[in-house]
Design a protein around this motif. Structure first.
Motif, PDB file in Angstrom:
ATOM      1  N   MET A   1       0.851  -1.187   0.000  1.00  0.00           N
ATOM      2  CA  MET A   1       0.000   0.000   0.000  1.00  0.00           C
ATOM      3  C   MET A   1       0.882   1.231   0.000  1.00  0.00           C
ATOM      4  N   CYS A   2       0.639   2.127  -0.933  1.00  0.00           N
ATOM      5  CA  CYS A   2       1.459   3.330  -0.983  1.00  0.00           C
ATOM      6  C   CYS A   2       1.008   4.287   0.113  1.00  0.00           C
ATOM      7  N   THR A   3       1.917   5.180   0.495  1.00  0.00           N
ATOM      8  CA  THR A   3       1.547   6.166   1.495  1.00  0.00           C
ATOM      9  C   THR A   3       0.532   7.131   0.900  1.00  0.00           C
ATOM     10  N   SER A   4      -0.369   7.641   1.714  1.00  0.00           N
ATOM     11  CA  SER A   4      -1.485   8.441   1.225  1.00  0.00           C
ATOM     12  C   SER A   4      -1.147   9.919   1.221  1.00  0.00           C
ATOM     13  N   CYS A   5      -1.644  10.620   0.202  1.00  0.00           N
ATOM     14  CA  CYS A   5      -1.523  12.071   0.171  1.00  0.00           C
ATOM     15  C   CYS A   5      -2.669  12.648   0.992  1.00  0.00           C
ATOM     16  N   GLU A   6      -2.693  13.969   1.129  1.00  0.00           N
ATOM     17  CA  GLU A   6      -3.732  14.604   1.940  1.00  0.00           C
ATOM     18  C   GLU A   6      -5.114  14.376   1.352  1.00  0.00           C
ATOM     19  N   SER A   7      -5.235  14.385   0.013  1.00  0.00           N
ATOM     20  CA  SER A   7      -6.541  14.150  -0.613  1.00  0.00           C
ATOM     21  C   SER A   7      -7.046  12.752  -0.298  1.00  0.00           C
ATOM     22  N   CYS A   8      -6.149  11.766  -0.335  1.00  0.00           N
ATOM     23  CA  CYS A   8      -6.547  10.391  -0.003  1.00  0.00           C
ATOM     24  C   CYS A   8      -7.001  10.297   1.449  1.00  0.00           C
ATOM     25  N   LYS A   9      -6.296  10.980   2.340  1.00  0.00           N
ATOM     26  CA  LYS A   9      -6.665  10.941   3.750  1.00  0.00           C
ATOM     27  C   LYS A   9      -8.044  11.547   3.976  1.00  0.00           C
ATOM     28  N   ARG A  10      -8.337  12.638   3.288  1.00  0.00           N
ATOM     29  CA  ARG A  10      -9.642  13.266   3.434  1.00  0.00           C
ATOM     30  C   ARG A  10     -10.731  12.372   2.864  1.00  0.00           C
ATOM     31  N   ARG A  11     -10.426  11.693   1.769  1.00  0.00           N
ATOM     32  CA  ARG A  11     -11.399  10.777   1.170  1.00  0.00           C
ATOM     33  C   ARG A  11     -11.657   9.601   2.106  1.00  0.00           C
ATOM     34  N   ASP A  12     -10.578   9.026   2.647  1.00  0.00           N
ATOM     35  CA  ASP A  12     -10.731   7.908   3.586  1.00  0.00           C
ATOM     36  C   ASP A  12     -11.551   8.334   4.802  1.00  0.00           C
ATOM     37  N   GLU A  13     -11.259   9.531   5.304  1.00  0.00           N
ATOM     38  CA  GLU A  13     -11.972  10.022   6.477  1.00  0.00           C
ATOM     39  C   GLU A  13     -13.463  10.187   6.185  1.00  0.00           C
ATOM     40  N   TYR A  14     -13.784  10.680   4.992  1.00  0.00           N
ATOM     41  CA  TYR A  14     -15.191  10.845   4.629  1.00  0.00           C
ATOM     42  C   TYR A  14     -15.891   9.489   4.593  1.00  0.00           C
ATOM     43  N   PHE A  15     -15.289   8.508   3.922  1.00  0.00           N
ATOM     44  CA  PHE A  15     -15.900   7.189   3.835  1.00  0.00           C
ATOM     45  C   PHE A  15     -16.016   6.544   5.216  1.00  0.00           C
ATOM     46  N   TYR A  16     -14.996   6.776   6.067  1.00  0.00           N
ATOM     47  CA  TYR A  16     -15.043   6.200   7.414  1.00  0.00           C
ATOM     48  C   TYR A  16     -16.236   6.760   8.188  1.00  0.00           C
ATOM     49  N   ARG A  17     -16.435   8.057   8.122  1.00  0.00           N
ATOM     50  CA  ARG A  17     -17.528   8.667   8.886  1.00  0.00           C
ATOM     51  C   ARG A  17     -18.890   8.190   8.389  1.00  0.00           C
ATOM     52  N   ASN A  18     -18.953   7.713   7.145  1.00  0.00           N
ATOM     53  CA  ASN A  18     -20.213   7.218   6.606  1.00  0.00           C
ATOM     54  C   ASN A  18     -20.429   5.733   6.866  1.00  0.00           C
ATOM     55  N   LEU A  19     -19.456   5.080   7.506  1.00  0.00           N
ATOM     56  CA  LEU A  19     -19.671   3.697   7.909  1.00  0.00           C
ATOM     57  C   LEU A  19     -20.721   3.634   9.009  1.00  0.00           C
ATOM     58  N   ASP A  20     -21.367   2.476   9.135  1.00  0.00           N
ATOM     59  CA  ASP A  20     -22.260   2.279  10.265  1.00  0.00           C
ATOM     60  C   ASP A  20     -21.461   2.380  11.558  1.00  0.00           C
ATOM     61  N   ASP A  21     -22.053   2.964  12.582  1.00  0.00           N
ATOM     62  CA  ASP A  21     -21.356   3.115  13.858  1.00  0.00           C
ATOM     63  C   ASP A  21     -20.938   1.770  14.437  1.00  0.00           C
TER      64      ASP A  21
END
Length: 524
Positions: A1-21
């Motif tokens: 897995m390559c290291t993530s840029c800031e855009s990837c981190k923001r995208r991951d964070e968005y998808f994470y927050r939309n996961l079921d609790d």
């Protein structure tokens, strides 16, 4: 897995927050005056989709339920009624940690760790001779006075520890705090080894929440001469750390699955899961059919073309973000990721086959090279350490690659490093002719430069309260300090044989310098 840029981190964070609790974990550290009431960290509240208010139930691993009231006071969520008794029941102390997972209907599973990363046996083992805390519906306000567990004495604690140790390893959780110089190797805490039944495996596999696996070697720390030999995570550990960007005070929780495999939950210092370890990338890099090249490691047959329907964009905080993929798409991607495990290669693609990227990587700038997940070797070559440098890391410092310290110098340097009590690795340099006479320069080792200096061009050297501005001419390979070094060396009357110790401060723009005169070092 390559290291993530800031855009990837923001995208991951968005998808994470939309996961079921129900799919999220949270860690809460016991700090400050937590015994009567405890504020739920704001970082955790923001990541939770539901409103955490009113009465909730905490269920420990032995099945006991505890009703706690969460109140909102000055925009903060606070554990109030029932919390004091919960703290007393499990003898919570400063430095202990609680790991929560939501199970629906205002109920949370909770796993309790002490400050050494060991589970509290009283929260796991069911003692038939201790009255259980029963679920009393909506009577949380009475718990503080009426539902009171007996406080265990020393014999009770010994009984609980004995039966916890006898549990299968698959029923145990272990927590590790990232501290010291953990990026290269990490000592496995004694508490984990003591509670692990049988011999700890010499190679383990860590599987993250998004089902990515990492093989980690376990070796003996033969340089530990003061105590018994310790076990350390070695081969593969550095890559795992780099992939998820683990920093000091981040934490991981290990759950043994058998056959030398552990599930791993990765938290940042705020107790939030690292989204990169949870989210499955819904749009993997496309891999096309092509003839093999000599540099290829991954066979094209390992990949299957399964295009996913593109999701519509929505706007979050003024930024366009894709809507979360469907459950079916997540599952399809998960299966694809499983087939790609362990693939750590750069695939050289002819420029003509890169046209599908719509010119974002032209043959002139991209050279037809792109990353396959779990690879970071393309961006930067990892610095290699000599055997003497590896030994130095144990003592909290590092020298240049070709520097050879005498046994006397090692002792003096080790004593000085210990007295400094630095939170970061210290660079030690013996002054040679090129350092104190023309051409006047100082070279930092590649390992230290990559890890601590980054792309910083300007810095300050501070000696005895006086600051000197210096500058690095470039950022390639070893960092060679030229501009300003001559003034520093002459201004502080540095001589050949002097030993300088450089401590990088937390602001990463100032290095405090300590000088051991050549005479004090008794150079052989």
């Amino acid at each position: 897995m390559c290291t993530s840029c800031e855009s990837c981190k923001r995208r991951d964070e968005y998808f994470y927050r939309n996961l079921d609790d129900e799919k999220k974990y949270f860690l809460v550290l016991m700090i400050g005056d937590f015994r009567d009431e405890m504020i739920i960290p704001e970082e955790l509240v923001q990541r939770f989709k539901r409103e955490i208010l009113g009465e909730i139930k905490l269920e420990t691993r032995n099945g006991d339920n505890h009703a706690i009231v969460v109140a909102k006071i000055q925009e903060k969520r606070i554990f109030t009624v029932g919390w004091r008794q919960f703290v007393a029941n499990y003898d919570l102390q400063i430095g202990d940690l609680l790991m929560f997972r939501y199970k629906g209907n205002s109920q949370f599973n909770v796993i309790i760790f002490d400050k050494l990363g060991r589970e509290k046996a009283s929260s796991v083992v069911l003692d038939p001779f201790i009255p259980r805390v029963q679920d009393r519906g909506n009577e949380a306000h009475e718990i503080g006075s009426s539902e009171k567990m007996d406080v265990q004495c020393g014999r009770c604690n010994n009984w609980l520890e004995y039966h916890y140790a006898d549990l299968d390893n698959e029923n145990k959780y272990f927590l590790m705090l990232m501290m010291g110089d953990f990026q290269y190797e990490m000592i496995i805490p004694e508490g984990i080894l003591e509670r692990f039944k049988g011999e700890f495996p010499r190679e383990i596999k860590l599987e993250t929440q998004n089902r990515r696996s990492y093989k980690i070697g376990v070796a003996e720390n033969k340089l530990d001469t003061c105590y018994n030999q310790k076990l350390v995570f070695s081969v593969g550990w550095g890559e795992f750390i780099e992939t998820f960007g683990l920093q000091t005070d981040d934490m991981i929780v290990l759950i043994y699955n058998g056959n030398s495999q552990f599930s791993v939950i990765i938290f940042d210092k705020h107790g939030c899961e690292k989204a990169l370890s949870v989210i499955v990338d819904p749009v993997p890099p496309p891999v096309q059919e092509r003839r093999p090249y000599g540099t290829d490691i991954v066979k094209s047959s390992h990949f299957h073309s399964q295009p996913m329907q593109r999701q519509p964009f929505i706007v979050v905080n003024g930024l366009p973000v894709e809507s979360p993929p469907t459950e079916g798409q997540w599952r399809a991607q998960l299966e694809m990721d499983k087939s790609c495990q362990g693939s750590m290669a750069a695939i050289n693609t002819p420029p003509s086959e890169s046209s599908g990227l719509r010119g974002s990587l032209s043959s002139e700038h991209g050279h037809g090279v792109r990353d396959v997940p779990v690879s970071s070797n393309i961006v930067k070559r990892k610095a290699k350490l000599s055997s003497s440098q590896k030994e130095q890391l144990r003592d909290g410092y590092i020298t240049a690659h070709k520097t050879k310290l005498t046994s006397t110098q090692k002792d003096v340097v080790k004593q000085k490093v210990q007295s400094i009590e630095s939170k970061t690795l210290i660079f030690v340099a013996v002054m040679y002719k090129c350092n104190v006479e023309s051409p006047f320069f100082l070279t930092f080792p590649n390992y230290y430069a990559q890890k601590y200096l980054g792309e910083e061009a300007r810095m300050h050297l501070e000696l005895l309260g006086v600051k000197w501005q210096v500058r690095f001419p470039d950022n390639r390979g070893d960092k060679k300090l030229k501009h300003g070094w001559r003034k520093f060396a002459q201004g502080n009357n540095l001589k050949m044989g002097d030993i300088c110790l450089f401590e990088l401060l937390s602001n990463q723009s100032t290095m405090v310098v300590y000088v051991i005169p050549a005479n004090d070092a008794n150079v052989d």
